[in-house]
Design a protein around this motif. Structure first.
Motif, PDB file in Angstrom:
ATOM      1  N   UNK A  63     -92.888 -56.228 -10.481  1.00 54.48           N
ATOM      2  CA  UNK A  63     -93.796 -57.366 -10.352  1.00 54.48           C
ATOM      3  C   UNK A  63     -93.501 -58.181  -9.098  1.00 54.48           C
ATOM      4  N   UNK A  64     -94.570 -58.623  -8.436  1.00 53.58           N
ATOM      5  CA  UNK A  64     -94.473 -59.586  -7.337  1.00 53.58           C
ATOM      6  C   UNK A  64     -95.550 -60.631  -7.533  1.00 53.58           C
ATOM      7  N   UNK A  65     -95.367 -61.800  -6.929  1.00 48.33           N
ATOM      8  CA  UNK A  65     -96.366 -62.870  -7.052  1.00 48.33           C
ATOM      9  C   UNK A  65     -96.837 -63.336  -5.682  1.00 48.33           C
ATOM     10  N   UNK A  66     -98.132 -63.198  -5.466  1.00 45.63           N
ATOM     11  CA  UNK A  66     -98.774 -63.828  -4.317  1.00 45.63           C
ATOM     12  C   UNK A  66     -99.045 -65.274  -4.686  1.00 45.63           C
ATOM     13  N   UNK A  67     -98.654 -66.205  -3.828  1.00 49.55           N
ATOM     14  CA  UNK A  67     -98.954 -67.614  -4.097  1.00 49.55           C
ATOM     15  C   UNK A  67     -99.627 -68.218  -2.870  1.00 49.55           C
ATOM     16  N   UNK A  68    -100.606 -69.074  -3.129  1.00 52.51           N
ATOM     17  CA  UNK A  68    -101.372 -69.714  -2.050  1.00 52.51           C
ATOM     18  C   UNK A  68    -101.352 -71.224  -2.239  1.00 52.51           C
ATOM     19  N   UNK A  69    -101.014 -71.949  -1.171  1.00 55.39           N
ATOM     20  CA  UNK A  69    -101.084 -73.407  -1.176  1.00 55.39           C
ATOM     21  C   UNK A  69    -102.426 -73.848  -0.601  1.00 55.39           C
ATOM     22  N   UNK A  70    -103.030 -74.861  -1.232  1.00 58.92           N
ATOM     23  CA  UNK A  70    -104.246 -75.461  -0.667  1.00 58.92           C
ATOM     24  C   UNK A  70    -104.119 -76.974  -0.749  1.00 58.92           C
ATOM     25  N   UNK A  71    -104.239 -77.625   0.408  1.00 56.79           N
ATOM     26  CA  UNK A  71    -104.184 -79.089   0.446  1.00 56.79           C
ATOM     27  C   UNK A  71    -105.377 -79.700   1.174  1.00 56.79           C
TER      28      UNK A  71
END
Length: 252
Positions: A57-65
């Motif tokens: 398992x891997x996790x793509x994470x995206x920040x939005x501000x």
């Protein structure tokens, strides 16, 4: 004598059985302990930075501000490659763009928080951090997301005091293990190469979906199939935590 020999053999045999049973019981206990949340309230505050390398398992994470354009391009690429992710949203941004928040959710992606004003918590007093977190929580509750467990400290900046406030708010801090610095727009190929070279089982990848990123969506068109070729599976942070023991970053 034969009687005593038989008794001794029986004792040895049952002794071995008892030892094996005890060993199995210990293994089961350890396994159950491994299913407990990786964020124990015992000891110093911690932040999750990576999952176990025992699972693919891997996790793509995206920040939005800020911004409301590039996120749509990124969502299209994720959908085309059937890749799920976790989006960390600033509360103020989410309040202004409820339609996009809904679209992210409908894409089967997970939603986490980055506070409300996206101001570094290093510049705030503990009571101000608490107010910012609670204000963000109110926004997400109004949008229908009452149970938010994950928070990424604004700008990724934190110390022990910040993690103590996060823990007191019954939230868990999420960091990352792979960071191609895509907000600097270093070049599509550089983003691709760094992620494909560095990502392995259990990694959490930091990316962005604010309008500052100009190359991330194009890079994803190569990154997503490339990670699949490495036999890695996309998961949300929740799935990463529940599906494995996780590595933590501890603040001294």
């Amino acid at each position: 004598m034969s009687f005593f020999k038989k008794r001794i053999e029986l004792i040895k045999r049952y002794g071995v059985i008892v030892v094996i049973a005890l060993f199995c019981a210990i293994l089961m206990w350890v396994g159950q302990r491994g299913q407990i949340s990786v964020f124990s309230n015992e000891g110093d505050p911690r932040a999750l930075s990576q999952g176990s390398d025992e699972h693919p398992l891997i996790s793509l994470t995206f920040n939005i501000s800020w911004g409301n354009n590039k996120v749509h391009d990124i969502l299209k690429v994720l959908e085309a490659h059937e890749a799920k992710a976790t989006f960390f949203l600033g509360g103020e941004w989410a309040e202004r763009h409820p339609d996009i928040v809904k679209k992210i959710h409908e894409g089967n992606h997970e939603i986490g928080m980055m506070g409300y004003a996206y101001e570094s918590y290093l510049d705030l007093e503990p009571h101000e951090m608490k107010q910012d977190i609670q204000k963000a929580r109110e926004v997400f509750e109004k949008l229908g997301f009452e149970e938010r467990h994950w928070i990424r400290p604004p700008h990724g900046q934190y110390n022990k005091e910040i993690l103590e406030v996060i823990e007191a708010e019954q939230l868990e801090a999420i960091q990352w293990s792979v960071n191609p610095r895509d907000w600097e727009n270093p070049g599509t190929n550089q983003i691709i190469d760094q992620i494909l070279d560095e990502t392995g089982k259990g990694d959490i990848i930091l990316l962005h979906a604010s309008d500052s990123v100009k190359q991330t969506d194009k890079a994803l068109e190569v990154i997503l199939p490339g990670l699949k070729q490495k036999e890695l599976e996309f998961s949300t942070i929740t799935e990463l935590v529940n599906g494995s023991k996780a590595k933590i970053t501890q603040v001294e």
